[in-house]
Design an enzyme around this catalytic site. Structure first.
Site, PDB file in Angstrom:
ATOM      1  N   HIS A 262      -3.276   6.812   2.254  1.00 22.53           N
ATOM      2  CA  HIS A 262      -3.720   5.537   1.700  1.00 22.53           C
ATOM      3  C   HIS A 262      -5.105   5.227   2.257  1.00 22.53           C
ATOM      4  O   HIS A 262      -5.350   5.373   3.458  1.00 22.53           O
ATOM      5  CB  HIS A 262      -2.714   4.445   2.087  1.00 22.53           C
ATOM      6  CG  HIS A 262      -3.257   3.066   1.934  1.00 22.53           C
ATOM      7  ND1 HIS A 262      -3.894   2.635   0.789  1.00 22.53           N
ATOM      8  CD2 HIS A 262      -3.294   2.009   2.805  1.00 22.53           C
ATOM      9  CE1 HIS A 262      -4.278   1.389   0.946  1.00 22.53           C
ATOM     10  NE2 HIS A 262      -3.935   0.987   2.153  1.00 22.53           N
TER      11      HIS A 262
ATOM     12  N   ASN B  70     -10.347  -0.587  -0.292  1.00 27.91           N
ATOM     13  CA  ASN B  70      -8.884  -0.452  -0.138  1.00 27.91           C
ATOM     14  C   ASN B  70      -8.198  -1.066  -1.359  1.00 27.91           C
ATOM     15  O   ASN B  70      -8.194  -2.285  -1.528  1.00 27.91           O
ATOM     16  CB  ASN B  70      -8.467  -1.171   1.153  1.00 27.91           C
ATOM     17  CG  ASN B  70      -6.962  -1.157   1.393  1.00 27.91           C
ATOM     18  OD1 ASN B  70      -6.176  -0.942   0.484  1.00 27.91           O
ATOM     19  ND2 ASN B  70      -6.578  -1.407   2.626  1.00 27.91           N
TER      20      ASN B  70
ATOM     21  N   CYS C 203       0.816  -1.221   0.000  1.00 24.78           N
ATOM     22  CA  CYS C 203       0.000   0.000   0.000  1.00 24.78           C
ATOM     23  C   CYS C 203       0.848   1.269   0.000  1.00 24.78           C
ATOM     24  O   CYS C 203       0.323   2.375  -0.141  1.00 24.78           O
ATOM     25  CB  CYS C 203      -0.953   0.001   1.181  1.00 24.78           C
ATOM     26  SG  CYS C 203      -1.880  -1.539   1.308  1.00 24.78           S
TER      27      CYS C 203
END
Ligand code: UT7
Length: 332
Positions: free
Chosen positions: A257, A288, A123
């Site tokens: 993020h 996500n 990520c």
């Protein structure tokens, strides 16, 4: 006397010249997730902020999504693709060990001889890519760099695992980085903590999986990651502001993020961001998407009229590894 080696130098400053993204067509509401796990729409929304996410269809491959996001970013930058000297693809879901998908992306975007490689930084992948691009341009190894973050996490998500099934999603985002008249990318604050490598990981290696019928999905011990991200990452974000010489009140945007809305809010509080700083909340509709989440969130804010050219944004990526990277950027 042996010859001296000629060194290379690049542009004095680098900046982000274009940003683009690709959102898969298929919207997957929480109701569909609940067909496979014991949970509730209320639990998912209050614990993560996610209302729906996008999952890629068969034709929306890692390559296809990367190319679409990259072309979008190139168009935004106005840079001729043939000028791109390096293509970096950050991903953990290109399911071939070799070759790097970046080489095929380079061909399809019109930069067929560019240096090309993939980065595995989960990520934090987009921020790692931007940091590398910034250094390459200033170091002289490329004039323009395409930094892409792309994931098809739905391929690695066990639909029946209630600790991950509602979170992960698919998409791509990209930035064109190139020379600039003034600094457009602040110093990166990055690092890793491999002592926590087990809290988010692929369950088993491809080799271990080869002899069984078990596809190696991702597993996540969410709560330790949640606590690490909420506390430690706010400090990293503050350091990125400090080294860039930027104060919270100077910011226009905060684009962390998109891992969990509660992590975003915890960081926003710790950083004491004033009300005028707009905060990315793309997770609500997009889930996500790991390396893709920051550029996807920036393009969503642009489309909503929340972000504009010249805005100062604090970006921070964090995830499996554990790895992290944060920097201040000026939007193209
Ligand atoms: O992107 C890379 C980095 N990733 C992240 O940053 C993710 C970070 N982690 C998170 O976002 C959160 O940890 C989650 C959203 C995954 C989970 O939220 P949480 O507040 O940490 O929940 P928890 O794991 O501590 O579980 C709380 C309770 C437990 O029940 P008890 O023990 O309190 O009775 C779990 O069994 O919630 C239960 N639970 C669920 N309930 C309904 C766990 N998963 C679910 C579920 N539906 N899907």
């Amino acid at each position: 006397m042996s010859a001296t080696i000629t060194s290379q130098t690049g542009a004095r400053y680098a900046g982000v010249l274009g940003i683009g993204s690709y959102r898969p067509r298929r919207v997957v509401p929480n109701a569909e997730i609940l067909e496979h796990i014991d949970s509730s729409d209320e639990w998912i929304q209050t614990r993560s902020g996610i209302k729906e996410r996008r999952w890629a269809s068969e034709d929306e491959t890692v390559l296809m999504m990367s190319v679409n996001a990259a072309k979008d970013a190139l168009e935004d930058s106005g840079i001729d693709p043939a000028q791109v000297g390096c293509v970096i693809v950050s991903t953990v879901t290109h399911l071939y060990q070799t070759p790097a998908i970046a080489t095929r992306v380079a061909v399809e975007v019109g930069a067929p001889t560019a240096a090309a490689f993939d980065v595995s930084a989960a990520c934090a992948g987009f921020c790692y890519g931007v940091a590398l691009a910034n250094d390459m341009i200033r170091g002289g190894s490329a004039k323009y760099v395409l930094a892409i973050g792309v994931e098809r996490l739905s391929d690695l998500t066990d639909r029946t695992d209630r600790s991950t099934a509602f979170i992960f999603a698919d998409g791509a985002g990209a930035a064109v980085v190139g020379p600039a008249d003034e600094p457009g990318i602040g110093p990166v604050v990055w690092g890793s903590d491999g002592t926590q490598h087990e809290v988010i990981s692929q369950k088993e290696s491809w080799q271990e999986a080869a002899g069984s019928y078990n596809w190696p999905h991702l597993r996540m011990d969410g709560n330790p990651v949640f606590r690490w991200a909420s506390f430690e990452m706010a400090k990293t974000a503050q350091q990125a502001l400090d080294v860039a010489g930027v104060k919270a009140e100077d910011l226009d945007l905060f684009v962390p993020h998109q891992a969990n809305m509660r992590i975003t809010d915890a960081m926003r509080r710790t950083l004491k961001l004033p009300d005028h700083v707009k905060v990315a909340r793309d997770i609500e509709r997009q889930g996500n998407t790991s390396a893709a989440s920051i550029p996807l969130a920036i393009t969503a804010m642009r489309e909503a009229g929340e972000a504009k050219s010249g805005d100062l944004a604090l970006i921070i990526g964090f995830g499996a590894g554990l790895v992290y990277a944060a920097q201040v950027i000026r939007l193209p």
